[in-house]
Design a protein around this motif. Sequence first.
Motif, PDB file in Angstrom:
ATOM      1  N   TRP A  38     -49.034  30.628  27.371  1.00  0.00           N
ATOM      2  CA  TRP A  38     -47.680  30.298  27.046  1.00  0.00           C
ATOM      3  C   TRP A  38     -46.516  30.956  27.639  1.00  0.00           C
ATOM      4  O   TRP A  38     -45.496  30.564  28.264  1.00  0.00           O
ATOM      5  N   LEU A  39     -46.946  32.357  28.222  1.00  0.00           N
ATOM      6  CA  LEU A  39     -45.749  33.084  28.901  1.00  0.00           C
ATOM      7  C   LEU A  39     -45.766  32.467  30.255  1.00  0.00           C
ATOM      8  O   LEU A  39     -44.519  32.103  30.780  1.00  0.00           O
ATOM      9  N   ASP A  40     -46.898  32.095  30.860  1.00  0.00           N
ATOM     10  CA  ASP A  40     -46.861  31.493  32.262  1.00  0.00           C
ATOM     11  C   ASP A  40     -46.038  30.150  32.223  1.00  0.00           C
ATOM     12  O   ASP A  40     -45.391  29.894  33.038  1.00  0.00           O
ATOM     13  N   SER A  41     -46.266  29.464  31.276  1.00  0.00           N
ATOM     14  CA  SER A  41     -45.495  28.105  31.118  1.00  0.00           C
ATOM     15  C   SER A  41     -43.916  28.316  31.033  1.00  0.00           C
ATOM     16  O   SER A  41     -43.086  27.461  31.172  1.00  0.00           O
ATOM     17  N   ALA A  42     -43.702  29.549  30.396  1.00  0.00           N
ATOM     18  CA  ALA A  42     -42.120  30.002  30.195  1.00  0.00           C
ATOM     19  C   ALA A  42     -41.742  30.571  31.578  1.00  0.00           C
ATOM     20  O   ALA A  42     -40.646  31.219  31.576  1.00  0.00           O
ATOM     21  N   ILE A  44     -42.899  33.469  32.765  1.00  0.00           N
ATOM     22  CA  ILE A  44     -42.965  34.882  32.638  1.00  0.00           C
ATOM     23  C   ILE A  44     -44.655  35.167  32.826  1.00  0.00           C
ATOM     24  O   ILE A  44     -45.390  35.005  32.470  1.00  0.00           O
ATOM     25  N   ASP A  54     -39.073  36.723  23.568  1.00  0.00           N
ATOM     26  CA  ASP A  54     -40.224  35.857  23.856  1.00  0.00           C
ATOM     27  C   ASP A  54     -41.356  35.694  22.953  1.00  0.00           C
ATOM     28  O   ASP A  54     -41.832  34.546  22.551  1.00  0.00           O
ATOM     29  N   ALA A  57     -40.395  33.513  19.902  1.00  0.00           N
ATOM     30  CA  ALA A  57     -40.318  32.119  20.476  1.00  0.00           C
ATOM     31  C   ALA A  57     -41.773  31.549  20.455  1.00  0.00           C
ATOM     32  O   ALA A  57     -42.106  30.624  19.858  1.00  0.00           O
ATOM     33  N   TYR A  58     -42.748  32.660  20.914  1.00  0.00           N
ATOM     34  CA  TYR A  58     -44.197  32.193  20.989  1.00  0.00           C
ATOM     35  C   TYR A  58     -44.802  31.969  19.570  1.00  0.00           C
ATOM     36  O   TYR A  58     -45.418  30.961  19.354  1.00  0.00           O
ATOM     37  N   ASP A  61     -43.532  28.825  18.284  1.00  0.00           N
ATOM     38  CA  ASP A  61     -44.148  27.577  18.913  1.00  0.00           C
ATOM     39  C   ASP A  61     -45.511  27.363  18.195  1.00  0.00           C
ATOM     40  O   ASP A  61     -46.077  25.973  18.098  1.00  0.00           O
ATOM     41  N   ASP A  67     -46.826  21.292  22.648  1.00  0.00           N
ATOM     42  CA  ASP A  67     -47.503  20.806  23.798  1.00  0.00           C
ATOM     43  C   ASP A  67     -48.922  20.233  23.368  1.00  0.00           C
ATOM     44  O   ASP A  67     -49.867  20.185  23.849  1.00  0.00           O
TER      45      ASP A  67
END
Length: 304
Positions: A38-42, A44, A54, A57-58, A61, A67
Motif C-alpha cells: 500500500w505504501l509503495d502504491s502511494a 512511499i 499515511d 489513510a491505510y 482503505d 483496489d
Amino acid sequence: MTVHDTAETWLTHLAVERGLSANTLSSYRRDVLRYVDWLDSAGITDIDVVSVADIEAYVLDLRRGVDGRTALGASSAARALIVVRGLHRFALGEGLVVIDVAAEVAPPATGRHLPDTLSIEEVSLLIDACPADDAATAADLRDRALIEVLYGTGARISEAVGLSVDDVSEAPEVLRLTGKGSKQRLVPYGSMASDAVARYLVRGRPLLAKGKSHALFLNMRGGALSRQSAWAALKRAVERSGLDKEVSPHTLRHSFATHLLEGGANIRVVQELLGHSSVTTTQIYTHVTAENLRQVWHSAHPRA
C-alpha cells in the motif's frame, strides 16, 4: 532504509529473537507485506518518511476495500494495525526513525459481536449424527469423540487435535489440554464425552493406528488429525444432522460457555475452563445470556 527491507528485518527478528510460530509469522508476513504494498502504491518507499496521516489513510482503505480488495471489518483492520505498530516500534528501537508515528493512530472502533451458539437440542442433533452403534466406522467413532470433546470441554480446535493418548487422565472424565503459550489445564468433560472417547479408544483408534503417533485423534493414515481434517469431520456431522446453519469448532466453544453460564456457572470458573488469561475475554458470554433474557422478556411481558 526502505520499508520493505525494514519489514524483512523485523520478520527475521520475530522468527529468530522472539521465536514466533510458523503460523503466526505467516500471518504477520501477510499483513506487513500488504502494508508495504500500500505504501509503495502511494509512492512511499522509505520507513522514515511515513506519517500518521499515511497510516490513518491505510487503515481507512482497509475498511473500504480499495483496489479490488475485500473490505475488512473493524476487528480485522485493528489486527492489521497491530502489525503496523509492531513494525514502526521495531524501526524506532533500531534507530531507523526518530518517532513512532504508528503509536498515535487509534484502531477503528469495534462493535461487540455476540458469538453464534447452538441450542442444547442442536448440539445433541450434531453429536447423534455421528454413529456409535456396531455398524459405526473408526472414523465415525473418532468424529463423535472429537465433537463430544469440543463441546464437553470448550477446547479450541488446536487444543483438541493436539491431545495425546496420555492426556486422557487416569482421573475419571478429565482431560489435560495444552493451550496458548503451552499452558496446560485440566478440564472435566462429562460422562457422555468420556464414554465417546473410551469407545473410540477401544473400537476406533486401534483400526487407525499405524504405530506412528501418540495423538489421540488420528487420520486414516495413522498420523495426528489436522485442524483442517477436524473441520471436515464437523462439516460432515452438520450435513448429516440437517442443521441449517454455519457451525465451526468455535461455535461449539461458544455454546459450551453459554450453556454453562445459563446453567448458573460462575464466570470465573468458565474463564478457567476456557483457558482465558483475563475474565474480560469471558465476559462476552454474559452479554449472550443477557440478550437471551431480553428476548424472553420482550416476548412474554405484557408491557414489552
